[in-house]
Design a protein around this motif. Structure first.
Motif, mmCIF file in Angstrom:
data_model
loop_
_atom_site.group_PDB
_atom_site.id
_atom_site.type_symbol
_atom_site.label_atom_id
_atom_site.label_comp_id
_atom_site.label_asym_id
_atom_site.label_seq_id
_atom_site.Cartn_x
_atom_site.Cartn_y
_atom_site.Cartn_z
ATOM 1 N N MET A 30 -9.464 -5.855 1.100
ATOM 2 C CA MET A 30 -9.666 -4.464 1.009
ATOM 3 C C MET A 30 -11.304 -4.102 1.180
ATOM 4 S SD MET A 30 -8.059 -0.664 2.444
ATOM 5 C CE MET A 30 -9.569 0.430 3.270
ATOM 6 N N ASP A 31 -12.594 -4.217 1.089
ATOM 7 C CA ASP A 31 -13.881 -3.791 -0.431
ATOM 8 C C ASP A 31 -13.021 -4.096 -1.046
ATOM 9 O OD1 ASP A 31 -14.354 -1.746 2.079
ATOM 10 O OD2 ASP A 31 -13.653 -0.419 1.190
ATOM 11 N N GLU A 32 -13.682 -3.622 -2.120
ATOM 12 C CA GLU A 32 -13.298 -4.358 -3.780
ATOM 13 C C GLU A 32 -12.340 -4.889 -4.077
ATOM 14 O OE1 GLU A 32 -11.429 -1.433 -4.943
ATOM 15 O OE2 GLU A 32 -12.730 -1.333 -3.313
ATOM 16 N N ALA A 33 -10.849 -4.830 -3.446
ATOM 17 C CA ALA A 33 -9.642 -4.546 -3.560
ATOM 18 C C ALA A 33 -9.163 -6.413 -2.804
ATOM 19 C CB ALA A 33 -8.798 -3.765 -2.991
ATOM 20 N N LEU A 34 -8.501 -7.241 -3.451
ATOM 21 C CA LEU A 34 -7.715 -8.419 -3.255
ATOM 22 C C LEU A 34 -5.883 -8.106 -3.048
ATOM 23 C CD1 LEU A 34 -8.046 -11.224 -1.318
ATOM 24 C CD2 LEU A 34 -8.968 -11.557 -3.347
ATOM 25 N N VAL A 35 -5.799 -8.694 -2.251
ATOM 26 C CA VAL A 35 -4.131 -8.406 -2.760
ATOM 27 C C VAL A 35 -3.532 -10.100 -2.422
ATOM 28 C CG1 VAL A 35 -2.139 -7.225 -2.376
ATOM 29 C CG2 VAL A 35 -3.824 -5.615 -3.131
ATOM 30 N N ILE A 80 4.328 -9.034 -4.531
ATOM 31 C CA ILE A 80 3.165 -8.749 -4.459
ATOM 32 C C ILE A 80 2.213 -9.354 -6.127
ATOM 33 C CG2 ILE A 80 2.599 -6.374 -4.383
ATOM 34 C CD1 ILE A 80 4.884 -6.057 -2.298
ATOM 35 N N ARG A 81 0.943 -9.646 -5.432
ATOM 36 C CA ARG A 81 -0.074 -9.634 -6.551
ATOM 37 C C ARG A 81 -1.333 -8.636 -6.035
ATOM 38 N NH1 ARG A 81 -1.357 -14.937 -7.261
ATOM 39 N NH2 ARG A 81 -2.134 -14.715 -9.119
ATOM 40 N N GLY A 104 15.190 -19.564 13.652
ATOM 41 C CA GLY A 104 14.224 -19.474 14.904
ATOM 42 C C GLY A 104 13.269 -19.366 14.433
ATOM 43 N N ILE A 105 13.315 -18.483 12.972
ATOM 44 C CA ILE A 105 11.248 -17.434 12.739
ATOM 45 C C ILE A 105 11.387 -18.742 11.845
ATOM 46 C CG2 ILE A 105 13.018 -15.063 12.506
ATOM 47 C CD1 ILE A 105 13.668 -15.314 9.691
ATOM 48 N N HIS A 106 10.345 -18.650 11.419
ATOM 49 C CA HIS A 106 9.443 -19.637 10.303
ATOM 50 C C HIS A 106 10.288 -19.265 8.714
ATOM 51 C CE1 HIS A 106 5.217 -19.633 12.845
ATOM 52 N NE2 HIS A 106 6.053 -20.401 13.141
ATOM 53 N N ARG A 107 10.819 -17.136 8.228
ATOM 54 C CA ARG A 107 11.461 -17.375 7.053
ATOM 55 C C ARG A 107 10.256 -16.881 6.179
ATOM 56 N NH1 ARG A 107 14.951 -21.563 3.430
ATOM 57 N NH2 ARG A 107 14.748 -19.813 1.771
ATOM 58 N N TYR A 108 8.948 -17.615 6.366
ATOM 59 C CA TYR A 108 8.523 -17.779 4.770
ATOM 60 C C TYR A 108 6.110 -17.131 6.119
ATOM 61 C CZ TYR A 108 10.810 -20.939 2.327
ATOM 62 O OH TYR A 108 11.642 -21.895 2.035
ATOM 63 N N GLY A 109 6.104 -15.821 4.739
ATOM 64 C CA GLY A 109 5.131 -15.175 5.334
ATOM 65 C C GLY A 109 4.143 -15.191 4.230
ATOM 66 N N ASN A 110 3.083 -15.702 4.112
ATOM 67 C CA ASN A 110 2.385 -15.410 2.983
ATOM 68 C C ASN A 110 0.925 -14.617 3.203
ATOM 69 O OD1 ASN A 110 0.558 -15.338 0.012
ATOM 70 N ND2 ASN A 110 -0.285 -17.400 1.614
ATOM 71 N N CYS A 111 -0.081 -13.840 2.613
ATOM 72 C CA CYS A 111 -1.302 -13.531 3.421
ATOM 73 C C CYS A 111 -1.945 -12.405 2.410
ATOM 74 C CB CYS A 111 -1.215 -11.903 4.082
ATOM 75 S SG CYS A 111 -2.825 -11.019 4.868
ATOM 76 N N ILE A 147 -2.093 -3.490 -0.144
ATOM 77 C CA ILE A 147 -0.649 -4.487 0.018
ATOM 78 C C ILE A 147 0.268 -3.857 1.517
ATOM 79 C CG2 ILE A 147 1.997 -3.567 -1.361
ATOM 80 C CD1 ILE A 147 -0.260 -2.822 -3.925
ATOM 81 N N PHE A 148 0.047 -3.046 1.723
ATOM 82 C CA PHE A 148 0.611 -2.790 3.412
ATOM 83 C C PHE A 148 0.368 -3.247 4.152
ATOM 84 C CE2 PHE A 148 2.798 1.125 0.574
ATOM 85 C CZ PHE A 148 3.574 1.147 1.887
ATOM 86 N N LYS A 149 -1.052 -3.368 4.248
ATOM 87 C CA LYS A 149 -1.252 -4.211 5.089
ATOM 88 C C LYS A 149 -1.069 -6.064 4.986
ATOM 89 C CE LYS A 149 -5.236 -2.142 6.192
ATOM 90 N NZ LYS A 149 -7.016 -1.706 6.442
ATOM 91 N N GLY A 150 -0.937 -6.669 4.286
ATOM 92 C CA GLY A 150 -0.452 -7.627 3.883
ATOM 93 C C GLY A 150 0.727 -8.294 3.805
ATOM 94 N N PHE A 151 1.515 -7.343 3.406
ATOM 95 C CA PHE A 151 3.347 -7.328 3.557
ATOM 96 C C PHE A 151 3.124 -6.854 5.144
ATOM 97 C CE2 PHE A 151 7.171 -5.547 4.457
ATOM 98 C CZ PHE A 151 8.182 -5.794 3.611
#
Length: 194
Positions: free
Chosen positions: A98-103, A151-152, A87-94, A166-170
């Protein structure tokens, strides 16, 4: 209830964790590493899961064993709590700014553990948190949860901002992947199993 309780004891660390996937972001975190506590608080909050974790490690040596063992235990808890993945979506992407950082963080509950960590994290400390251990933490999570995890870091200069993104994106990718969808019958796979 999708919930797991995991304990790990070694001669270097003792880690106890309870992780409830169908939560609201409540947490009780005490690893002895302030920056890691902050990151795990963000993980619970932004994934809408309830997380309790305590760790006692050989911080007189360094933070390596504690950080890695927390990742191992969190991965084991995630695998147990998610169960048969029905029943789960299985995949996730974000994409997470965060200010100058993009993950970008992408994950798949494939059962085939793999980590791609495309980030240059310098060997610096944030408090007593060894920044280079970020990769080892997520490797431990992925290997023990059976996750394919990419993780990029696309941009960023401030190490705190990069690791926090990274942690928030995860967390956000995780929330998407573990969400129950009534359109998913069984598991999200043409093979019928994951």
């Amino acid at each position: 209830m999708r919930i797991a309780n995991i304990e790990r004891k070694t001669l270097e660390t003792g880690v106890s964790c309870e992780w409830e996937l169908d939560g609201t972001g409540l947490c009780d975190i005490d690893t002895g590493i302030g920056f890691l506590d902050h990151m795990l608080t963000l993980l619970a909050k932004h994934s809408f899961t309830d997380l309790s974790i305590t760790a006692n490690g050989d911080l007189d040596v360094d933070s390596h064993h504690t950080i890695e063992d927390c990742g191992i235990v969190l991965g084991q808890a995630l695998k147990e709590a998610i169960g048969d993945k029905a029943g789960i979506h299985r995949y996730g992407n974000c994409f997470l700014p965060m200010d100058e950082a993009l993950v970008q963080v992408c994950l798949d509950f494939s059962g085939r553990p793999y980590l791609v960590f495309d980030a240059d994290i310098p060997k610096v400390q944030l408090g007593i948190y060894d920044a280079e251990m970020t990769e080892e933490f997520f490797r431990a999570v992925a290997m023990n949860a059976g996750l394919t995890l990419h993780i990029r870091v696309l941009s960023g200069k401030n190490i705190h901002h990069i690791i926090e993104a990274i942690f928030k994106g995860f967390a956000r990718a995780l929330a998407e992947a573990i969400a129950i969808d009534p359109k998913v019958h069984g598991v999200m796979s043409s093979k019928g199993s994951l």
